[in-house]
Design an enzyme around this catalytic site. Sequence first.
Site, PDB file in Angstrom:
ATOM      1  N   HIS A 234       1.086  -1.237  -0.094  1.00 12.08           N
ATOM      2  CA  HIS A 234       0.088   0.320   0.293  1.00 12.08           C
ATOM      3  C   HIS A 234       1.162   1.561  -0.273  1.00 12.08           C
ATOM      4  O   HIS A 234       1.909   1.074  -0.825  1.00 12.08           O
ATOM      5  CB  HIS A 234      -0.939  -0.192   1.371  1.00 12.08           C
ATOM      6  CG  HIS A 234      -1.658   0.600   1.112  1.00 12.08           C
ATOM      7  ND1 HIS A 234      -2.362   1.448  -0.166  1.00 12.08           N
ATOM      8  CD2 HIS A 234      -3.073   1.219   2.395  1.00 12.08           C
ATOM      9  CE1 HIS A 234      -3.504   2.358   0.996  1.00 12.08           C
ATOM     10  NE2 HIS A 234      -4.278   2.192   2.249  1.00 12.08           N
ATOM     11  N   HIS A 273      -2.759  -2.572  -9.661  1.00 13.99           N
ATOM     12  CA  HIS A 273      -3.079  -1.411  -8.808  1.00 13.99           C
ATOM     13  C   HIS A 273      -4.083  -2.394  -9.019  1.00 13.99           C
ATOM     14  O   HIS A 273      -5.120  -3.544  -9.900  1.00 13.99           O
ATOM     15  CB  HIS A 273      -4.041  -0.110  -9.489  1.00 13.99           C
ATOM     16  CG  HIS A 273      -4.305   0.383  -8.245  1.00 13.99           C
ATOM     17  ND1 HIS A 273      -5.667  -0.157  -7.610  1.00 13.99           N
ATOM     18  CD2 HIS A 273      -3.938   1.267  -7.148  1.00 13.99           C
ATOM     19  CE1 HIS A 273      -5.585   0.863  -7.069  1.00 13.99           C
ATOM     20  NE2 HIS A 273      -4.682   1.840  -6.390  1.00 13.99           N
ATOM     21  N   ASP A 327       2.423   5.556  -6.307  1.00 19.32           N
ATOM     22  CA  ASP A 327       3.774   5.563  -5.969  1.00 19.32           C
ATOM     23  C   ASP A 327       4.600   5.525  -6.496  1.00 19.32           C
ATOM     24  O   ASP A 327       6.474   5.745  -5.833  1.00 19.32           O
ATOM     25  CB  ASP A 327       3.469   4.373  -4.272  1.00 19.32           C
ATOM     26  CG  ASP A 327       2.578   4.288  -3.942  1.00 19.32           C
ATOM     27  OD1 ASP A 327       2.368   4.993  -3.085  1.00 19.32           O
ATOM     28  OD2 ASP A 327       1.635   3.320  -2.745  1.00 19.32           O
TER      29      ASP A 327
END
Length: 390
Positions: A234, A273, A327
């Site tokens: 995450h 994802h 990210d």
Amino acid sequence: MADKVREIFDESGQAIEFREGLEGVVAALSMISSIDGEKGILLYRGIPIEELAAHSTFEETTYFLLNSRLPKQQELRDFEQQLKSHRQVPAAVLDLIRSFPANANAMDLLRTTVSGLGLYDPDSQTNTVEKNIERAINLIASFPTIVAAIQRRRSGKEFVAPQQDLSHAANFLYMVNGEAPSEYAAKVLDVALILHADHGFNASTFTARVVISSLSDMYSAISAAVGSLKGPLHGGANSEVMSTLQEIGSLDKVEEYVMNRLATKQKVMGFGHRVYHTYDPRARILSQFSQKLAQQTGNTKWYEMSRKIEEIMRREVGSKGIYPNVDFYSATVYYYMGLDQDLFTPIFAVSRISGWTAHVIEQLQNNRLFRPRAIYPGPKNVPYVPINDR
Ligand code: CMC
């Protein structure tokens, strides 16, 4: 991925569909954000993320997430003032941070501090909407102060008190570095905070909602969410991306590294994802900032390596829907801004606290305890063997 969604039989012999990791399971109706994972569209309360990134501020976006509508001018000014007036955290909380081991994980420190903050809220068990909005504002305003103090504690420096005449993002950078940031640095962080503020039922938001669904309290929900965000699958991925770039070391080693990861079935951090099977719209915006910062700092290596990783990943696994996520490029954006790698995930939390608190409030408005099932596929009627006979 047939094995991750499959038919199984429950204890009474009934066939049911089992979705590992709750993939595709609808756990609630939420009016806060919406993701179209096939088209790569992210909306906050209906507004495309690109619009907010281009025209809003983190403060305005936060108001919007908490109040379901954009503020008028005076409302925004009042809200900004409210946030500013809550930037100070209790002295006892700062002392708590001073008492922590300097080498502890920054997200562990944040999680523990949030828990500690709750001890100084005399009404922490009162879950009215008014109290929770007040609490949300206090948490959103306090997070930058706490994270900056954690960073300074970890580097053995004295804490820097918040400044009233700086924006949320600029004040955070000021408290981390001890000097006011450039206008551009403050703008980049402001946009990064907007982009990370909410994202449907991601693991940490779901965690917060599960905790509050038992009618626990906001601090319990948020400290649990911080613990969830920490994980490398995450929010922890942004720091892992920087470690990956450093491990690879140079542009000419990228191809070999990526191909080896894929061949050995290891994840390339910052890619993939659960919901997006195309380019994450947040990554697109962040990649532009990464490129600009690379040019400005004259240190283009990390950006060029990132582009190369992206190129190879697209070539090799793009057809499987694996693309850069938020990210991937936030890592080099923060790095180019001179921020410590251990701060990357706490910065995610400085933003996501807006979404978490909005979700806690929304959950309580129409609450039902989250209580899914687990199927026990093991043997039954197993005899108890006395300890001396084992
Ligand atoms: N690199 C290589 N292969 C990947 C990657 C990746 N980053 N992500 C997924 N895959 C492959 C995976 O090997 C699997 O292949 P196969 O079907 O052949 O076994 C397939 O794609 C599905 O992977 P999964 O792990 O079952 O997918 P998921 O929906 O459970 O996981 C994820 C989503 C984000 C955990 C995963 O993509 C991942 O681990 N990515 C790396 C960590 C990361 O960047 N996390 C940040 C997530 S987004 C922002 C945030 O929440 O902070």
